[in-house]
Write an enzyme that holds these catalytic residues in place. Structure first.
Site: not given
Ligand code: RUB
Length: 307
Positions: A129, A198
């Site tokens: 991701c 998340d």
């Molecule tokens: C994004 C996702 C990321 C976390 C952490 O999912 O799973 O790994 O949100 O991101 P989506 P960060 O694209 O559905 O939002 O480290 O930027 O908080």
């Protein structure tokens, strides 16, 4: 409700703002703008506006405790103050919001410093991701002169891996892009898996983009260390008191547009990786065991338990 709140909630829902950290920052900014434009004449009405905005922003994505912790922090400050003047209450919102951002940026920086030490020359890092906390760590390792490669999964159905791949290339990091189904094929070549989060539950389980738990399984099977890179405020206090973290389910259209009628399509956005698969959580307090999450939260952010 204010345009800034509605507009932000829409952009979050459509993934125009993506990743837990970016979502929380955008939501708290929307709250700050709302407070500065509030037409309320009393503290009670002002708070009512904030709570309505909070509910709209919470509803934009179900699995975002960092956003929820940020907005609760702001509203708690307003609830607790003796101040009654609406303009001054808006200043309190702004101060709380700025402080949240400064603390978050500080955490992200510390995480990068700590995590970058785990990356050695010639390492191959796999990520899934797009996590700004992970890419920030990789950027730091690169700036410190480490020479390593990154493998990015495409991350079906919304292809957030493309964002990660572009960022890596912009940093001059050798990057390979693979289909999610190729993860096990490449895992034996990987030295370290780094994924974002998340949500972190009271048991130390981690909720991240759908597919993360399969990456963890593949990593375990090939004995590749699997680390979660996350700010501690992604901890969800509600899980401490019996609630399960809700897993957002998104539109079937993201999986197959114009699919055959009567076909059942499911599209969960996140999944749960059990703590037993996680070597450590790289957070602002260091690299901690997922088992110690509630103890660390009580020590560092006791206010989240007041929710
Ligand atoms: C994004 C996702 C990321 C976390 C952490 O999912 O799973 O790994 O949100 O991101 P989506 P960060 O694209 O559905 O939002 O480290 O930027 O908080």
């Amino acid at each position: 409700m204010s345009d800034s709140v509605q507009g932000t909630a829409k952009r979050i829902k459509r993934l125009e703002i993506q990743g837990a950290r970016n979502v929380a920052i955008a939501a708290k900014k929307a709250m700050e703008t709302l407070a500065s434009q509030a037409e309320a004449h009393s503290k009670k009405d002002f708070l009512r506006e904030l709570v309505k905005a909070k509910e709209a922003l919470f509803a934009s994505r179900a699995t975002e405790p960092l956003m929820r912790n940020a907005l609760r922090l702001i509203i708690n400050r307003v609830e607790k103050t003796e101040e009654r003047n609406v303009k001054k209450l808006a200043d309190i919102v702004s101060e709380a919001s700025q402080q949240f951002l400064a603390d978050l940026e500080n955490s992200t920086k510390k995480i990068a410093e700590i995590g970058a030490r785990r990356i050695k020359n010639d390492h191959v890092i796999l990520t899934h991701c797009h996590s700004s906390t992970v890419t920030n760590l990789l950027k730091r390792a690169k700036h410190e002169g480490r020479n390593f490669e990154v493998i990015c999964t495409e991350t079906r159905p919304m292809f957030q891996g493309q964002t990660t791949a572009k960022e890596m290339l912009d940093l001059g990091i050798k990057t390979t892009f693979i289909a999610d189904s190729a993860i096990r094929f490449f895992m034996n070549q990987v030295d370290l898996v780094l994924v974002g989060a998340d949500a972190i539950t009271s048991e130390g389980n981690v909720i991240n983009k759908i597919g993360t738990s399969m990456v963890a399984l593949a990593a375990q099977e090939s004995r590749t260390p699997f680390y979660v890179v996350s700010e501690l405020l992604k901890f969800d206090p509600a899980t401490m008191y019996g609630d399960y973290e809700k897993i957002e389910e998104r539109s079937p259209n993201e999986v197959w547009k114009n699919a055959p009628k009567d076909l059942v399509i499911r599209n969960p956005a996140f999944d749960v990786t059990r703590r037993d698969f996680i070597h450590g959580i790289i957070c602002e307090e260091g690299i901690i065991s997922p088992h110690s999450i509630t103890e660390v939260m009580h020590r560092k952010y006791a206010w989240v338990f007041e929710y």
